[in-house]
Write an enzyme that holds these catalytic residues in place. Structure first.
Site, mmCIF file in Angstrom:
data_model
loop_
_atom_site.group_PDB
_atom_site.id
_atom_site.type_symbol
_atom_site.label_atom_id
_atom_site.label_comp_id
_atom_site.label_asym_id
_atom_site.label_seq_id
_atom_site.Cartn_x
_atom_site.Cartn_y
_atom_site.Cartn_z
ATOM 1 N N ASP A 1 0.809 -1.223 0.000
ATOM 2 C CA ASP A 1 0.000 0.000 0.000
ATOM 3 C C ASP A 1 0.847 1.280 0.000
ATOM 4 O OD1 ASP A 1 -1.439 -2.274 0.841
ATOM 5 O OD2 ASP A 1 -2.927 -1.057 1.869
ATOM 6 N N ASN B 1 -4.125 4.072 -0.313
ATOM 7 C CA ASN B 1 -3.875 5.131 0.680
ATOM 8 C C ASN B 1 -3.052 6.281 0.106
ATOM 9 O OD1 ASN B 1 -3.381 2.241 2.326
ATOM 10 N ND2 ASN B 1 -4.892 3.610 3.239
ATOM 11 N N HIS C 1 -10.412 1.151 0.889
ATOM 12 C CA HIS C 1 -10.515 2.612 0.716
ATOM 13 C C HIS C 1 -10.812 2.994 -0.736
ATOM 14 C CE1 HIS C 1 -9.351 3.516 4.782
ATOM 15 N NE2 HIS C 1 -8.236 2.815 4.676
ATOM 16 N N HIS D 1 -6.757 -8.610 0.196
ATOM 17 C CA HIS D 1 -6.646 -7.369 0.986
ATOM 18 C C HIS D 1 -7.434 -7.593 2.272
ATOM 19 C CE1 HIS D 1 -5.772 -3.049 1.187
ATOM 20 N NE2 HIS D 1 -6.946 -2.947 1.797
HETATM 21 FE FE LIG Z 1 -3.946 0.214 3.115
HETATM 22 FE FE LIG Z 2 -6.982 -1.469 3.369
#
Ligand SMILES: [Fe+2]
Ligand SMILES: [Fe+2]
Length: 305
Positions: free
Chosen positions: A10, A42, A70, A174
């Site tokens: 990430d 992110n 996200h 994930h």
């Molecule tokens: Fe993340």
């Molecule tokens: Fe995540």
């Protein structure tokens, strides 16, 4: 023939994006990957991804981008998810969720100067015998806030849907729970090329090629072997932090129960992930090696040098 893929954990905030700019060229030079894939959920100040940052990451050498829980935190990314071929959302969301559930990315030149793009992208000369590398990501369901469908059944269904039989497939799980990630590795062992975990932002020390079942017990779900596996790729972002957020803020919150803004941290930016070698004949992995590089914050783009 062999194919080499780098998959980065990430990307978090500005420090993560700057670390990509500085160190993906280093990775290209040192390991010579045919493809560089990264989770960028992110990248936009710690939460979500914007079209601008998507374009910058592609220009800085990321060939394909995945997203996690996200995915829709910056809603303007929806247009990118719909229009671009080298970015996907988690596959096991609601049926009406925007974005693709899988992508086919064409391996390109190794010099790192061009983005090979997705299945309809400009592409490079490619690797003989490899149409594309299929990439898909699924959310776990244990300790996750975002409701999701069964990730195991989702991947099984997608493998049947893909236009090629037994292609090179990279599956990202994930998820929060290590058990769920490891179970996915065994579930897909011998059926896909690699299973890599993301979301926990902390690299695990369990990278390996999963073995074939050898104990003769006949237990199902162990598979014929040859799938590269790691429970978590780690984080491309600031590591003097709590998962990329300012440690002082998170500690204050956890020791008082009071709200504190979880701004993205800055210290110790690193690029973490794995490099995976693949035998293009068998479509199985032959090696998986962790990558953990520290950025030099005295040099561009962190400082003017
Ligand atoms: Fe993340
Ligand atoms: Fe995540």
């Amino acid at each position: 023939m062999s194919l080499r893929i780098v998959f980065l954990g990430d990307i978090v905030g500005g420090p993560g994006c700057k670390a990509v700019s500085q160190l993906v060229p280093v990775i290209r030079q040192r390991w010579g990957p045919d493809l560089v894939i990264a989770n960028a959920e992110n990248a936009a100040n710690g939460t979500g991804l914007t079209p601008d940052i998507y374009k910058k990451l592609c220009a800085r050498g990321i060939d394909a981008i995945t997203l996690g829980d996200h995915v829709y935190k910056k809603k303007q990314i929806v247009q990118t998810l719909q229009s671009e071929s080298n970015i996907i959302r988690p596959a096991n969301l609601s049926a009406g969720a925007s974005g693709k559930r899988w992508m086919s990315v064409k391996p390109g030149p190794k010099d790192g100067q061009e983005n090979p793009g997705g299945q309809e992208g400009p592409g490079g000369p490619g690797i003989q015998g490899v149409q594309g590398v299929y990439v898909l990501t699924v959310l776990g369901r244990i300790f996750m806030n975002m409701p999701a469908n069964d990730p195991f059944a989702t991947v099984d269904g997608l493998l049947d849907e893909l236009p090629e039989r037994d292609p090179i497939v990279i599956v990202e799980i994930h998820a929060e729970a290590t058990s769920e990630k490891i179970a996915m590795g065994w579930h897909l062992n011998g059926r896909v090329t690699a299973v890599v975990g993301t979301h926990t932002h902390t690299p695990t020390a369990d990278a390996r090629i999963l073995p074939a079942q050898v104990d003769g017990t006949g237990h199902p779900g162990i598979g014929p072997g040859g799938t590269a596996y790691i429970s978590d790729l780690g984080m491309t972002g600031p590591h003097d932090s709590v998962l990329g957020r300012r440690a002082d803020r998170v500690v204050s919150h956890m020791t008082t129960n009071m709200p504190f803004p979880f701004d993205v941290a800055e210290g110790n930016p690193r690029v973490q992930g794995v490099v995976i070698d693949i035998d293009t004949g068998s479509r199985r992995a032959t090696a998986i090696e962790p990558i953990d590089l520290a950025a030099d914050v005295t040099k561009p783009p962190f400082a003017n040098g």
